[in-house]
Design a protein around this motif. Structure first.
Motif, PDB file in Angstrom:
ATOM      1  N   LEU A 112      42.763  55.714  35.900  1.00 23.20           N
ATOM      2  CA  LEU A 112      43.170  54.824  36.987  1.00 23.20           C
ATOM      3  C   LEU A 112      41.999  53.980  37.476  1.00 23.20           C
ATOM      4  N   ALA A 113      40.825  54.600  37.574  1.00 27.62           N
ATOM      5  CA  ALA A 113      39.640  53.856  38.015  1.00 27.62           C
ATOM      6  C   ALA A 113      39.301  52.754  37.017  1.00 27.62           C
ATOM      7  N   ALA A 114      39.327  53.092  35.726  1.00 24.71           N
ATOM      8  CA  ALA A 114      39.016  52.101  34.697  1.00 24.71           C
ATOM      9  C   ALA A 114      40.074  50.999  34.653  1.00 24.71           C
ATOM     10  N   THR A 115      41.336  51.353  34.886  1.00 21.73           N
ATOM     11  CA  THR A 115      42.410  50.355  34.880  1.00 21.73           C
ATOM     12  C   THR A 115      42.219  49.346  36.002  1.00 21.73           C
ATOM     13  N   PHE A 116      41.848  49.834  37.184  1.00 22.33           N
ATOM     14  CA  PHE A 116      41.602  48.933  38.311  1.00 22.33           C
ATOM     15  C   PHE A 116      40.480  47.951  37.984  1.00 22.33           C
ATOM     16  N   VAL A 117      39.389  48.471  37.415  1.00 20.32           N
ATOM     17  CA  VAL A 117      38.260  47.607  37.067  1.00 20.32           C
ATOM     18  C   VAL A 117      38.651  46.628  35.957  1.00 20.32           C
ATOM     19  N   LEU A 118      39.385  47.108  34.969  1.00 15.70           N
ATOM     20  CA  LEU A 118      39.844  46.243  33.873  1.00 15.70           C
ATOM     21  C   LEU A 118      40.690  45.083  34.397  1.00 15.70           C
ATOM     22  N   LEU A 119      41.658  45.398  35.224  1.00  8.19           N
ATOM     23  CA  LEU A 119      42.559  44.381  35.746  1.00  8.19           C
ATOM     24  C   LEU A 119      41.801  43.346  36.567  1.00  8.19           C
ATOM     25  N   CYS A 120      41.004  43.819  37.525  1.00  8.57           N
ATOM     26  CA  CYS A 120      40.304  42.903  38.424  1.00  8.57           C
ATOM     27  C   CYS A 120      39.263  42.067  37.685  1.00  8.57           C
ATOM     28  N   SER A 121      38.488  42.690  36.813  1.00  5.52           N
ATOM     29  CA  SER A 121      37.447  41.947  36.098  1.00  5.52           C
ATOM     30  C   SER A 121      38.057  40.947  35.117  1.00  5.52           C
ATOM     31  N   ASN A 122      39.142  41.316  34.450  1.00 10.03           N
ATOM     32  CA  ASN A 122      39.813  40.381  33.544  1.00 10.03           C
ATOM     33  C   ASN A 122      40.302  39.136  34.285  1.00 10.03           C
ATOM     34  N   VAL A 123      40.897  39.357  35.456  1.00  9.17           N
ATOM     35  CA  VAL A 123      41.430  38.238  36.235  1.00  9.17           C
ATOM     36  C   VAL A 123      40.304  37.312  36.688  1.00  9.17           C
ATOM     37  N   VAL A 124      39.243  37.876  37.231  1.00  8.09           N
ATOM     38  CA  VAL A 124      38.132  37.057  37.741  1.00  8.09           C
ATOM     39  C   VAL A 124      37.435  36.318  36.609  1.00  8.09           C
ATOM     40  N   ILE A 125      37.166  37.019  35.503  1.00 13.25           N
ATOM     41  CA  ILE A 125      36.465  36.387  34.377  1.00 13.25           C
ATOM     42  C   ILE A 125      37.316  35.291  33.749  1.00 13.25           C
ATOM     43  N   SER A 126      38.628  35.521  33.661  1.00  9.96           N
ATOM     44  CA  SER A 126      39.505  34.484  33.130  1.00  9.96           C
ATOM     45  C   SER A 126      39.533  33.266  34.052  1.00  9.96           C
ATOM     46  N   ALA A 127      39.570  33.504  35.359  1.00  7.05           N
ATOM     47  CA  ALA A 127      39.600  32.394  36.315  1.00  7.05           C
ATOM     48  C   ALA A 127      38.308  31.579  36.278  1.00  7.05           C
ATOM     49  N   LEU A 128      37.197  32.240  35.952  1.00  7.19           N
ATOM     50  CA  LEU A 128      35.899  31.562  35.946  1.00  7.19           C
ATOM     51  C   LEU A 128      35.420  31.195  34.546  1.00  7.19           C
ATOM     52  N   ARG A 129      36.297  31.341  33.540  1.00  9.60           N
ATOM     53  CA  ARG A 129      35.852  31.174  32.154  1.00  9.60           C
ATOM     54  C   ARG A 129      35.312  29.780  31.846  1.00  9.60           C
ATOM     55  N   LYS A 130      35.793  28.765  32.570  1.00 15.67           N
ATOM     56  CA  LYS A 130      35.324  27.400  32.331  1.00 15.67           C
ATOM     57  C   LYS A 130      34.102  27.056  33.184  1.00 15.67           C
ATOM     58  N   VAL A 131      33.740  27.953  34.079  1.00 10.55           N
ATOM     59  CA  VAL A 131      32.611  27.711  34.977  1.00 10.55           C
ATOM     60  C   VAL A 131      31.362  28.442  34.502  1.00 10.55           C
ATOM     61  N   ILE A 132      31.543  29.639  33.947  1.00 16.96           N
ATOM     62  CA  ILE A 132      30.409  30.455  33.515  1.00 16.96           C
ATOM     63  C   ILE A 132      29.768  29.837  32.277  1.00 16.96           C
TER      64      ILE A 132
END
Length: 231
Positions: free
Chosen positions: A45-65
């Motif tokens: 559950l802990a890893a799933t939370f991190v996976l979900l949140c980090s995937n969303v943020v990294i995808s949203a910032l993929r054109k900025v990073i």
């Protein structure tokens, strides 16, 4: 993208691209914390939370990073969410924090999370990345829970011991006695060799289930031909 494709993204991580059994990622926490099923649930559950949140943020910032510093940026994002998880677990589920020990903060360097960030979230939309994070997290959690269940039942004769730490409404010391007290448990299963054995068996099962039937028959055909020629 069609609904079928989105469903495929969501379900890939459960078996076809299971991060542990098929991609062979995150094996260190998998082997270390699965002596009990409840530990596997907590880590998953802990890893799933991190996976979900980090995937969303990294995808949203993929054109900025910037591409040159993408890996340090990914790790920074992941570390931020791991810190949130660690503080929440310490505050509300201290028994789980003690059980998982150093493997909870080490989610930061879990190959599953960094691998999905690099291979999927950085190349796909926010929605698809969220679905991928959920699917991979569910697959990871199910694998850890299954491994923990097998090892706990055979090694201690109980199931879900320690679940009261995750669910406060359960009575203290909650556990389900699976094997009769008169049966000596196979304590090797709760040690490292038992973890490797169960891991190998589950991995073989996952490969067998995901190998197309036609491919299996093709692989078996040369052996049958050779036997016929020898006869």
């Amino acid at each position: 993208m069609s609904k079928n494709n989105k469903m495929e993204i969501l379900t890939n991580g459960i078996l076809k691209e299971n991060p542990v059994l098929r991609l062979v990622l995150g094996t260190c926490p998998t082997l270390a914390v699965t002596s009990m099923a409840s530990n596997g649930i907590g880590m998953g559950l802990a890893a799933t939370f991190v996976l979900l949140c980090s995937n969303v943020v990294i995808s949203a910032l993929r054109k900025v990073i910037p591409d040159q510093v993408r890996i340090p940026c990914y790790i920074t994002v992941i570390a931020g969410f791991v810190s949130v998880v660690q503080m929440l677990v310490k505050a509300f589920v201290p028994s789980l924090d003690s059980a998982l020990g150093v493997y909870l903060p080490l989610i930061v360097v879990n190959c599953i999370i960094l691998g999905r960030a690099e291979m999927f979230a950085s190349k796909n939309s926010v929605l698809d990345s969220a679905l991928d994070g959920i699917g991979m997290g569910v697959g990871f959690t199910l694998t850890l829970t299954l491994m923990g269940s097998i090892r706990e039942i055979l090694g201690a004769g109980t199931w879900m011991a320690g679940l009261d730490g995750l669910l406060p409404f359960l009575p203290e010391g909650f556990k389900i006695q699976v094997l009769p007290a008169s049966v000596d448990p196979f304590t090797l299963m709760t040690s490292a060799p038992g973890g490797f054995f169960v891991f190998g068996v589950l991995m073989a099962g996952a490969v067998w289930l995901t190998t197309p039937r036609a491919k299996k028959e093709k692989q078996d055909a040369p052996a049958e031909t050779a036997e016929g020629g020898n006869a």
